[in-house]
Structures are given as C-alpha cells and as structure tokens.
Scaffold this motif. Structure first.
Motif, short mmCIF file in Angstrom:
data_model
loop_
_atom_site.label_atom_id
_atom_site.label_comp_id
_atom_site.label_asym_id
_atom_site.label_seq_id
_atom_site.Cartn_x
_atom_site.Cartn_y
_atom_site.Cartn_z
N VAL A 173 6.49 -13.29 -19.34
CA VAL A 173 6.83 -11.72 -19.39
C VAL A 173 6.56 -11.38 -17.62
N TYR A 174 7.60 -10.57 -17.47
CA TYR A 174 7.53 -10.06 -16.15
C TYR A 174 7.49 -8.41 -16.25
N TYR A 175 6.32 -8.17 -15.33
CA TYR A 175 5.94 -6.61 -15.46
C TYR A 175 6.24 -6.05 -14.23
N CYS A 176 6.78 -4.80 -14.23
CA CYS A 176 6.93 -3.76 -12.83
C CYS A 176 5.71 -3.04 -12.91
N ASN A 177 5.33 -2.62 -11.65
CA ASN A 177 4.07 -2.29 -10.85
C ASN A 177 4.42 -1.38 -10.00
N ALA A 178 3.58 -0.20 -10.02
CA ALA A 178 3.67 0.69 -8.93
C ALA A 178 2.46 1.33 -8.62
N ASN A 179 2.28 1.50 -7.14
CA ASN A 179 0.89 1.95 -6.78
C ASN A 179 1.18 3.37 -6.31
N LEU A 180 0.74 4.44 -7.12
CA LEU A 180 1.15 5.65 -6.57
C LEU A 180 -0.16 6.64 -6.42
N PHE A 181 -0.25 7.00 -5.15
CA PHE A 181 -1.48 7.83 -4.91
C PHE A 181 -2.63 6.92 -5.26
N GLY A 182 -2.96 5.69 -5.28
CA GLY A 182 -3.97 5.10 -5.50
C GLY A 182 -3.90 4.68 -7.04
N PHE A 183 -3.09 4.85 -7.79
CA PHE A 183 -3.27 4.56 -9.01
C PHE A 183 -2.10 3.73 -9.54
N GLN A 184 -2.58 2.69 -10.39
CA GLN A 184 -1.59 1.47 -10.72
C GLN A 184 -1.02 1.88 -12.04
N TYR A 185 0.40 1.71 -11.91
CA TYR A 185 1.25 1.96 -13.11
C TYR A 185 1.78 0.67 -13.49
N TRP A 186 1.95 0.39 -14.87
CA TRP A 186 2.74 -0.72 -15.36
C TRP A 186 4.00 -0.39 -16.19
N GLY A 187 4.96 -1.33 -16.27
CA GLY A 187 5.93 -1.36 -17.52
C GLY A 187 5.19 -2.25 -18.64
N LYS A 188 6.24 -2.11 -19.40
CA LYS A 188 5.61 -3.01 -20.83
C LYS A 188 6.17 -4.49 -20.87
N GLY A 189 6.69 -4.72 -19.66
CA GLY A 189 7.35 -6.02 -19.57
C GLY A 189 8.76 -6.62 -20.09
N THR A 190 9.26 -7.63 -19.58
CA THR A 190 10.54 -8.28 -20.21
C THR A 190 10.30 -9.73 -20.00
N LEU A 191 10.59 -10.13 -21.10
CA LEU A 191 10.64 -11.53 -21.24
C LEU A 191 11.67 -12.43 -20.61
N VAL A 192 11.29 -13.67 -19.76
CA VAL A 192 12.31 -14.59 -19.24
C VAL A 192 11.86 -15.83 -19.56
#
Length: 115
Positions: A92-111
């Motif tokens: 499962v591949y997840y997108c991540n963003a580091n915005l102003f020191g906080f980590q955000y994640w998507g729910k993922g997509t299966l490969v």
C-alpha cells in the motif's frame, strides 16, 4: 491542514509501470516536503521517495533508477512514476506531506505486482 488522496494503484505484471497521483486539498506550494511511503503486509511503513519544494529528491535504494517522484508546485498534486516494477514492490502506497511541522497522510492506494 491538508487532506491527501492517492490514486493510480492497481494490479500490474512484473516489468510493468504505474503512475501514482496524490491530490491535495490545498495548493502544495507551501508544503516544504512531500513524499511517498509504502507498507507491505507484515512489514513496517518505509520511505520510497521524497521531494522538496525546491525540487530536491531522495529515493530508497530499492527504487533508485526505477521510480521518479515529482510535484506540481503551482497546483495540487504530487506523482510517483514507477517503472520496471517487481513483485517486492507490492504494498500500500501512502502520500505524505510535512506542513509547518505537522505530518499528514493519505489513506493509501494498493499496488500489486504479479510475477
């Protein structure tokens, strides 16, 4: 805050290609670092690739030369082009963003890569 939604996963044969997309709920211009991570069954989540706002990229050794990360700084998306896929890329591949020191994640997509 930012919401992230991944797409583009699916089933592919070994040697094939997929392009993953990560759609953000806001312009990614202000997001310093974005990345892709993956988690295979029974394994911990691991880094695949990251890209900074300036365009500096970093890759896991296992995907160097096969995967390419990119981002649309003027828009709302980040991408992962995956070529020469191997069965061990299945996760499962997840997108991540580091915005102003906080980590955000998507729910993922299966490969899934079949041999």
């Amino acid at each position: 805050q930012v919401q992230l939604v991944e797409s583009g996963g699916g089933l592919v044969q070994a040697g094939g290609s997929l392009r993953l997309s990560c759609a953000a709920s806001r312009s990614i211009f202000s997001i310093n670092v974005m990345g892709w991570y993956r988690q295979a069954p029974g394994n911990q989540r691991e880094l695949v690739a990251t890209v900074t706002k300036a365009g500096t990229t970093k890759y896991a050794d296992s995907v160097k030369g096969r995967f390419t990360i990119s981002r649309d700084n003027g828009g709302y998306a980040m991408y992962l082009q995956m070529n020469s896929l191997k069965p061990e890329d299945t996760a499962v591949y997840y997108c991540n963003a580091n915005l102003f020191g906080f980590q955000y994640w998507g729910k993922g997509t299966l490969v899934t890569v079949s041999s």
